[in-house]
Write a protein that holds these residues in place. Structure first.
Motif, mmCIF file in Angstrom:
data_model
loop_
_atom_site.group_PDB
_atom_site.id
_atom_site.type_symbol
_atom_site.label_atom_id
_atom_site.label_comp_id
_atom_site.label_asym_id
_atom_site.label_seq_id
_atom_site.Cartn_x
_atom_site.Cartn_y
_atom_site.Cartn_z
ATOM 1 N N ASP A 14 -2.652 -7.775 -0.234
ATOM 2 C CA ASP A 14 -1.898 -6.571 0.090
ATOM 3 C C ASP A 14 -2.048 -5.393 -0.608
ATOM 4 O OD1 ASP A 14 0.324 -4.893 1.246
ATOM 5 O OD2 ASP A 14 1.644 -6.194 1.267
ATOM 6 N N PRO A 15 -2.647 -4.217 0.080
ATOM 7 C CA PRO A 15 -2.944 -2.922 -0.640
ATOM 8 C C PRO A 15 -1.796 -2.103 -1.103
ATOM 9 C CG PRO A 15 -3.313 -2.615 1.705
ATOM 10 C CD PRO A 15 -2.875 -4.118 1.551
ATOM 11 N N VAL A 16 -0.767 -2.422 -0.626
ATOM 12 C CA VAL A 16 0.577 -1.678 -1.004
ATOM 13 C C VAL A 16 1.036 -2.279 -2.450
ATOM 14 C CG1 VAL A 16 2.972 -0.805 -0.485
ATOM 15 C CG2 VAL A 16 1.212 -0.980 1.248
ATOM 16 N N SER A 17 1.120 -3.592 -2.190
ATOM 17 C CA SER A 17 1.785 -4.141 -3.567
ATOM 18 C C SER A 17 0.785 -4.927 -4.364
ATOM 19 C CB SER A 17 2.666 -5.442 -3.140
ATOM 20 O OG SER A 17 1.921 -6.451 -2.585
ATOM 21 N N SER A 18 -0.464 -4.940 -4.028
ATOM 22 C CA SER A 18 -1.581 -5.584 -4.751
ATOM 23 C C SER A 18 -1.127 -6.949 -5.101
ATOM 24 C CB SER A 18 -1.831 -4.971 -6.181
ATOM 25 O OG SER A 18 -2.324 -3.628 -5.917
ATOM 26 N N ASP A 19 -0.266 -7.715 -4.208
ATOM 27 C CA ASP A 19 0.063 -9.176 -4.371
ATOM 28 C C ASP A 19 -0.708 -9.781 -3.394
ATOM 29 O OD1 ASP A 19 1.789 -9.010 -6.509
ATOM 30 O OD2 ASP A 19 3.233 -8.598 -5.319
ATOM 31 N N PHE A 20 -0.984 -11.082 -3.593
ATOM 32 C CA PHE A 20 -1.345 -12.053 -2.681
ATOM 33 C C PHE A 20 -0.511 -11.859 -1.475
ATOM 34 C CE2 PHE A 20 -3.247 -14.563 -6.128
ATOM 35 C CZ PHE A 20 -4.433 -14.333 -5.684
ATOM 36 N N LEU A 21 -0.868 -11.989 -0.120
ATOM 37 C CA LEU A 21 -0.361 -11.693 1.123
ATOM 38 C C LEU A 21 1.062 -12.831 1.210
ATOM 39 C CD1 LEU A 21 -0.179 -10.204 3.672
ATOM 40 C CD2 LEU A 21 -1.867 -11.675 4.548
ATOM 41 N N ARG A 56 -9.693 -12.280 12.139
ATOM 42 C CA ARG A 56 -10.730 -11.297 11.965
ATOM 43 C C ARG A 56 -10.260 -9.472 12.158
ATOM 44 N NH1 ARG A 56 -15.049 -14.788 14.156
ATOM 45 N NH2 ARG A 56 -15.985 -15.515 12.109
ATOM 46 N N ALA A 57 -9.356 -9.596 13.217
ATOM 47 C CA ALA A 57 -8.922 -8.062 13.575
ATOM 48 C C ALA A 57 -7.929 -7.567 12.475
ATOM 49 C CB ALA A 57 -8.345 -8.103 15.011
ATOM 50 N N SER A 58 -7.110 -8.562 11.959
ATOM 51 C CA SER A 58 -5.982 -8.354 11.212
ATOM 52 C C SER A 58 -6.512 -7.896 9.551
ATOM 53 C CB SER A 58 -5.316 -9.388 10.751
ATOM 54 O OG SER A 58 -5.580 -10.640 10.159
ATOM 55 N N LYS A 59 -7.918 -8.021 9.213
ATOM 56 C CA LYS A 59 -8.591 -7.774 7.837
ATOM 57 C C LYS A 59 -8.486 -6.500 7.515
ATOM 58 C CE LYS A 59 -12.511 -9.987 7.025
ATOM 59 N NZ LYS A 59 -13.748 -10.649 7.163
ATOM 60 N N VAL A 60 -8.583 -5.529 8.550
ATOM 61 C CA VAL A 60 -8.611 -4.091 8.353
ATOM 62 C C VAL A 60 -7.263 -3.683 7.380
ATOM 63 C CG1 VAL A 60 -9.871 -3.572 10.038
ATOM 64 C CG2 VAL A 60 -7.528 -3.397 10.640
ATOM 65 N N ARG A 61 -6.070 -4.490 7.626
ATOM 66 C CA ARG A 61 -4.986 -4.139 6.772
ATOM 67 C C ARG A 61 -5.071 -4.393 5.516
ATOM 68 N NH1 ARG A 61 -3.300 -5.462 12.075
ATOM 69 N NH2 ARG A 61 -2.594 -7.657 11.403
ATOM 70 N N TYR A 62 -5.874 -5.412 4.974
ATOM 71 C CA TYR A 62 -5.669 -6.024 3.613
ATOM 72 C C TYR A 62 -7.218 -5.901 2.883
ATOM 73 C CZ TYR A 62 -1.764 -8.001 6.174
ATOM 74 O OH TYR A 62 -0.656 -7.984 6.842
ATOM 75 N N GLN A 63 -6.994 -6.534 1.480
ATOM 76 C CA GLN A 63 -8.293 -6.432 0.660
ATOM 77 C C GLN A 63 -8.454 -8.048 0.514
ATOM 78 O OE1 GLN A 63 -6.518 -4.289 -2.499
ATOM 79 N NE2 GLN A 63 -6.978 -2.236 -1.522
ATOM 80 N N ASN A 64 -9.658 -8.022 -0.191
ATOM 81 C CA ASN A 64 -10.280 -9.385 -0.631
ATOM 82 C C ASN A 64 -9.993 -10.304 0.870
ATOM 83 O OD1 ASN A 64 -10.696 -8.136 -3.007
ATOM 84 N ND2 ASN A 64 -8.821 -9.073 -3.777
#
Length: 130
Positions: free
Chosen positions: A106-113, A84-92
């Protein structure tokens, strides 16, 4: 298992006086822990240690791969809280199970993590062998 023994000692900041096989793979150090890998790479005394350390320094998301793996294998309040704490680094970032982290974006690449993890591993490997 001799290499695993040496890596285990180095990852725990212990000297290597004698080399012997590590008894049981369950005793190996945590290979996904970058701080441990840095200790092994710098302590083993190989000629390309600087290249390996350079490759490892390129890893920004790999710790979340380790988190995903550990939280999926060892579900507990603590591991779920870490996810849950790691959610702040990502989208969806919806999830029902820690393995759902793989489908976060991943908000930088817009790819799945999962894809970002793979690309980062490939980049680190490329840097490490130069």
């Amino acid at each position: 298992m001799e290499i695993a023994y040496v890596a285990k000692r180095l990852s725990n900041r212990l000297s290597v006086n004698a080399i012997r096989p590590l008894v049981g793979g369950h005793q190996e150090h945590t290979w996904g822990d970058l701080s441990k890998l840095n200790l092994v790479a710098s302590g083993i005394g190989c000629s390309n240690a600087s290249s390996i350390l350079s490759g490892l320094s390129a890893c920004l998301r790999i710790e979340d791969l380790q988190l995903c793996r550990n939280a999926s294998a060892h579900i507990s309040k603590s591991t779920i809280q870490s996810v849950r704490a790691s959610k702040v680094r990502y989208q969806n970032t919806s999830f029902r199970h820690p393995s759902d982290m793989m489908s976060w974006v991943d908000p930088v690449s817009s790819d799945f993590l999962w894809k970002s993890w793979m690309e980062e591993i490939e980049l680190a490997a490329d840097l490490a062998i130069q």
